[in-house]
Scaffold this motif. Structure first.
Motif, PDB file in Angstrom:
ATOM      1  N   PHE A 121      -2.104  10.646  -2.913  1.00 21.01           N
ATOM      2  CA  PHE A 121      -1.735  10.548  -4.354  1.00 21.01           C
ATOM      3  C   PHE A 121      -2.500   9.347  -4.875  1.00 21.01           C
ATOM      4  N   ALA A 122      -2.134   9.406  -6.214  1.00 15.27           N
ATOM      5  CA  ALA A 122      -3.036   8.318  -6.981  1.00 15.27           C
ATOM      6  C   ALA A 122      -1.827   7.424  -7.598  1.00 15.27           C
ATOM      7  N   LEU A 123      -2.162   6.005  -7.671  1.00 23.28           N
ATOM      8  CA  LEU A 123      -1.422   5.057  -8.612  1.00 23.28           C
ATOM      9  C   LEU A 123      -2.362   4.540 -10.056  1.00 23.28           C
ATOM     10  N   ARG A 124      -1.776   4.357 -11.124  1.00 18.50           N
ATOM     11  CA  ARG A 124      -2.498   3.642 -11.922  1.00 18.50           C
ATOM     12  C   ARG A 124      -2.118   2.183 -11.947  1.00 18.50           C
ATOM     13  N   CYS A 125      -3.280   1.506 -11.591  1.00 24.91           N
ATOM     14  CA  CYS A 125      -2.964  -0.225 -11.697  1.00 24.91           C
ATOM     15  C   CYS A 125      -2.772  -0.597 -12.827  1.00 24.91           C
ATOM     16  N   LYS A 126      -1.517  -1.422 -13.085  1.00 20.81           N
ATOM     17  CA  LYS A 126      -1.147  -1.918 -14.087  1.00 20.81           C
ATOM     18  C   LYS A 126      -1.061  -3.748 -13.876  1.00 20.81           C
ATOM     19  N   PRO A 146       2.768   5.356   6.626  1.00 19.16           N
ATOM     20  CA  PRO A 146       3.658   4.101   6.702  1.00 19.16           C
ATOM     21  C   PRO A 146       3.363   2.509   7.087  1.00 19.16           C
ATOM     22  N   THR A 147       1.909   2.605   7.653  1.00 20.79           N
ATOM     23  CA  THR A 147       1.507   1.327   8.300  1.00 20.79           C
ATOM     24  C   THR A 147       0.011   1.272   7.759  1.00 20.79           C
ATOM     25  N   VAL A 148      -0.415  -0.043   7.743  1.00 17.67           N
ATOM     26  CA  VAL A 148      -1.620  -0.316   7.464  1.00 17.67           C
ATOM     27  C   VAL A 148      -2.100  -1.424   8.261  1.00 17.67           C
ATOM     28  N   GLU A 149      -3.378  -1.867   8.353  1.00 17.57           N
ATOM     29  CA  GLU A 149      -3.881  -2.690   9.271  1.00 17.57           C
ATOM     30  C   GLU A 149      -4.020  -4.214   8.323  1.00 17.57           C
ATOM     31  N   ALA A 164       6.103   0.367  -7.472  1.00 13.12           N
ATOM     32  CA  ALA A 164       5.201   0.300  -6.363  1.00 13.12           C
ATOM     33  C   ALA A 164       4.228  -0.611  -6.855  1.00 13.12           C
ATOM     34  N   THR A 165       3.615  -1.428  -5.646  1.00 11.86           N
ATOM     35  CA  THR A 165       2.512  -2.624  -6.007  1.00 11.86           C
ATOM     36  C   THR A 165       1.602  -2.474  -5.274  1.00 11.86           C
ATOM     37  N   LEU A 166       0.152  -2.749  -5.551  1.00 15.69           N
ATOM     38  CA  LEU A 166      -0.907  -2.751  -4.717  1.00 15.69           C
ATOM     39  C   LEU A 166      -1.335  -4.134  -4.406  1.00 15.69           C
ATOM     40  N   LYS A 167      -1.534  -4.406  -3.262  1.00 13.21           N
ATOM     41  CA  LYS A 167      -1.757  -5.907  -2.500  1.00 13.21           C
ATOM     42  C   LYS A 167      -2.153  -5.637  -1.064  1.00 13.21           C
ATOM     43  N   LYS A 168      -2.824  -6.634  -0.889  1.00 12.85           N
ATOM     44  CA  LYS A 168      -3.692  -6.881   0.572  1.00 12.85           C
ATOM     45  C   LYS A 168      -2.434  -7.296   1.559  1.00 12.85           C
ATOM     46  N   ILE A 169      -2.621  -6.610   2.510  1.00  8.60           N
ATOM     47  CA  ILE A 169      -1.357  -6.710   3.634  1.00  8.60           C
ATOM     48  C   ILE A 169      -1.875  -7.765   4.559  1.00  8.60           C
ATOM     49  N   LYS A 170      -0.879  -8.673   5.209  1.00 15.27           N
ATOM     50  CA  LYS A 170      -1.059  -9.476   6.370  1.00 15.27           C
ATOM     51  C   LYS A 170       0.312  -9.503   6.818  1.00 15.27           C
ATOM     52  N   ARG A 197       8.419  -1.177   1.585  1.00 14.51           N
ATOM     53  CA  ARG A 197       8.165  -0.030   2.276  1.00 14.51           C
ATOM     54  C   ARG A 197       6.787   0.361   1.719  1.00 14.51           C
ATOM     55  N   ILE A 198       5.910   0.284   3.025  1.00 15.84           N
ATOM     56  CA  ILE A 198       4.467   0.634   2.643  1.00 15.84           C
ATOM     57  C   ILE A 198       4.424   2.130   2.464  1.00 15.84           C
ATOM     58  N   LEU A 199       3.837   2.456   1.442  1.00 10.01           N
ATOM     59  CA  LEU A 199       3.457   3.997   0.976  1.00 10.01           C
ATOM     60  C   LEU A 199       2.167   4.396   1.384  1.00 10.01           C
ATOM     61  N   GLY A 200       1.342   3.819   1.419  1.00 16.77           N
ATOM     62  CA  GLY A 200       0.034   4.229   2.002  1.00 16.77           C
ATOM     63  C   GLY A 200      -1.313   3.025   1.750  1.00 16.77           C
ATOM     64  N   LYS A 201      -2.401   3.428   2.167  1.00 19.59           N
ATOM     65  CA  LYS A 201      -3.533   2.716   2.136  1.00 19.59           C
ATOM     66  C   LYS A 201      -4.511   3.019   0.925  1.00 19.59           C
ATOM     67  N   ALA A 202      -4.826   2.169   0.275  1.00 16.23           N
ATOM     68  CA  ALA A 202      -5.931   2.241  -0.783  1.00 16.23           C
ATOM     69  C   ALA A 202      -7.321   2.707  -0.290  1.00 16.23           C
TER      70      ALA A 202
END
Length: 209
Positions: A121-126, A146-149, A164-170, A197-202
């Motif tokens: 799916f796609a998200l428009r960055c705001k 559901p998970t990313v590295e 939904a927000t886009l961020k780098k995960i740690k 909740r993680i929705l997916g990886k960019a």
């Protein structure tokens, strides 16, 4: 998207292929030679917010260095799959992400292997929290998972599952830290008191969609 170590190795390979010394690269990027040495010996994390400087110096793109899967016009598209992808707008609390009321439109993208139904799916960055890599208004393709590295960029559902927000995960212990690339913003900490909740990886950043 590449991990920190993979980005460093890729930049180092590009530098060597172009017969650039670390001193040459320091001059081309405007960064201190000592800082570059720390990146290459992995004693300091690669500065994602400065990736555009490395891209310009090494005659490539930020997306190439970071490892986003962006198809090029130079690729032979025969046999590739042209896929219709929903653009997700506001995410209603408790609703499946692909629910009709969450979809504000569609975009199309080429894939070497056809993804499964509802896998992308796609998200428009705001906003500018992920600049310069992901500018305001960019369309980001997300692989639903559901998970990313660590060090990957993810779409994360926050604020009681309404945004939904886009961020780098740690991952740090029981916490998940959401890091912006733009350093004027503070990280977000997810835990039992502030769930998300993680929705997916960019996997793709589009600038002209």
């Amino acid at each position: 998207m590449r991990t920190n170590d993979e980005v460093v190795a890729y930049v180092d390979d590009l530098r060597k292929e172009q017969k650039m010394s670390i001193n040459d690269l320091a001059k081309a990027t405007g960064l201190a030679k000592s800082s570059l040495s720390r990146y290459f010996n992995k004693s300091r994390e690669f500065p994602v917010n400065k990736v555009h400087l490395f891209a310009k110096a090494l005659h490539t793109t930020s997306e190439d260095i970071l490892g986003f899967n962006i198809p090029s016009n130079s690729i032979d598209t025969s046999g590739m799959h042209y896929v219709r992808i929903p653009i997700i707008g506001t995410i209603a609390c408790g609703e499946p992400i692909m629910a009709e009321q969450n979809i504000e439109g569609y975009t199309h993208e080429l894939f070497e292997e056809e993804p499964q139904k509802d896998e992308i799916f796609a998200l428009r960055c705001k906003g500018d929290s992920m600049e310069p890599l992901i500018p305001d208004g960019a369309l980001v393709l997300i692989h639903k998972q559901p998970t990313v590295e660590d060090d990957e960029i993810a779409a994360v559902q926050v604020d009681d599952d309404t945004r939904a927000t886009l961020k780098k995960i740690k991952h740090v212990g029981q916490n998940v830290i959401l890091y912006p690339i733009n350093t004027k913003y503070d990280p977000i900490i997810l835990n039992k008191d502030n769930p998300g909740r993680i929705l997916g990886k960019a996997i793709h950043v589009g600038f002209d969609m």
